[in-house]
Design an enzyme around this catalytic site. Structure first.
Site, PDB file in Angstrom:
ATOM      1  N   SER A 140      -4.930   0.404   6.629  1.00 54.69           N
ATOM      2  CA  SER A 140      -5.561  -0.732   5.097  1.00 54.69           C
ATOM      3  C   SER A 140      -6.218  -1.449   6.132  1.00 54.69           C
ATOM      4  CB  SER A 140      -5.412  -1.153   3.892  1.00 54.69           C
ATOM      5  OG  SER A 140      -5.641  -2.056   3.913  1.00 54.69           O
ATOM      6  N   TYR A 153       1.869  -5.579  -0.401  1.00 53.72           N
ATOM      7  CA  TYR A 153       1.267  -4.176  -0.039  1.00 53.72           C
ATOM      8  C   TYR A 153       0.624  -4.360   1.066  1.00 53.72           C
ATOM      9  CZ  TYR A 153      -3.409  -1.270  -0.077  1.00 53.72           C
ATOM     10  OH  TYR A 153      -4.655  -0.975   1.061  1.00 53.72           O
TER      11      TYR A 153
END
EC number: 1.3.1.29
Length: 259
Positions: A140, A153
């Site tokens: 990501s 996250y």
């Protein structure tokens, strides 16, 4: 099945995973797909008829990952690429929340975003070694930069970078291991059930498009189909054969900072 390439994709029922199924099918691959529920299975069956091998289950369950690989081999005969793609977001969960909430969210996020990747790769590895295949993980923009999620996250996606490097080194020369870092992509990513975010979808958040535009130098939010090309490159035995331990960012420049 001869020389036909076979790819197995987790988190294949929505978002980037669903777009990966479409792209690899279009590129002529045989595809097996792990989806979360019967609803996602029905959507895939409607679109692809019986062309896919579909397994419904929880990516955190090792037996489910083993079942995915077994059914892939039973149907298509071999495996060329395993794509560890399933993931959840943390909805910007703050360290200032009560510890119970952080702790349970952390476990859920790391189990799905990190440990399930280990589980899937572990299950796929014996077959990938037979074919000198490859692994592609979904990292990501949050593997490189802050602002795109909360600390749980971001930590989980940084962990994926470590996995890519360590496993690329450990598994060379038999198996190539790479990742793609999408960012600024509006998908139906949900969050940890433990924090009450399992029924939420990022794409339904008010103002999410504008938030991403503001964070992205190229000035627009991507759709899943805009970010899948690097996976095809990394999976390709021809174009990708000299690439391992590499992470390709496709984030509109988000990791560079705000424009």
């Amino acid at each position: 099945m001869g020389n036909q390439q076979v790819v197995s994709i987790t988190g294949a029922g929505s978002g980037i995973g669903l777009e990966l199924v479409r792209s690899f099918k279009s590129a002529g691959y045989y595809v097996s797909a792990l989806v979360r529920n019967e609803e996602q299975e029905a959507l895939l069956c409607k679109e692809f008829k019986d062309a896919l091998e579909i397994v419904v289950g929880d990516v955190r369950d090792h037996a489910t990952n083993e079942k995915l690989i077994k059914q892939t081999i039973d149907r298509f005969g071999h495996l060329d690429c395993f794509i560890a793609n399933a993931g959840i977001w943390d909805y910007m969960l703050s360290i200032e929340e009560p510890w119970e909430k952080i702790s349970s969210s952390f476990d859920e996020i790391f189990d799905i975003n990190v440990k399930s990747y280990f589980s899937g790769i572990s299950a796929a590895l014996p077959e990938l070694k037979k074919t000198n295949g490859s692994v592609v993980m979904t990292a990501s923009v949050s593997s490189h930069a802050v602002g795109g999620g909360g600390s749980c996250y971001i930590a989980s996606k940084h962990a994926v970078l470590g996995m890519v490097k360590a496993l690329a080194y450990e598994l060379a020369p038999e198996v190539r291991v790479n990742a793609v870092s999408p960012g600024g992509t509006v998908t139906s990513l949900c969050g940890p059930a433990s924090a009450g975010f399992d029924k939420m979808h990022m794409k339904d958040m008010p103002g999410i498009d504008d938030m991403i535009k503001g964070l992205t130098p190229l000035g627009f939010a991507a759709k899943p189909e805009d970010v899948v090309a690097p996976y095809l490159l990394l999976a390709s035995r021809k174009q990708g054969k000299f690439i391992t331990g590499t992470v390709i960012s496709i984030d509109g420049g988000m990791a560079l900072g705000r424009k």
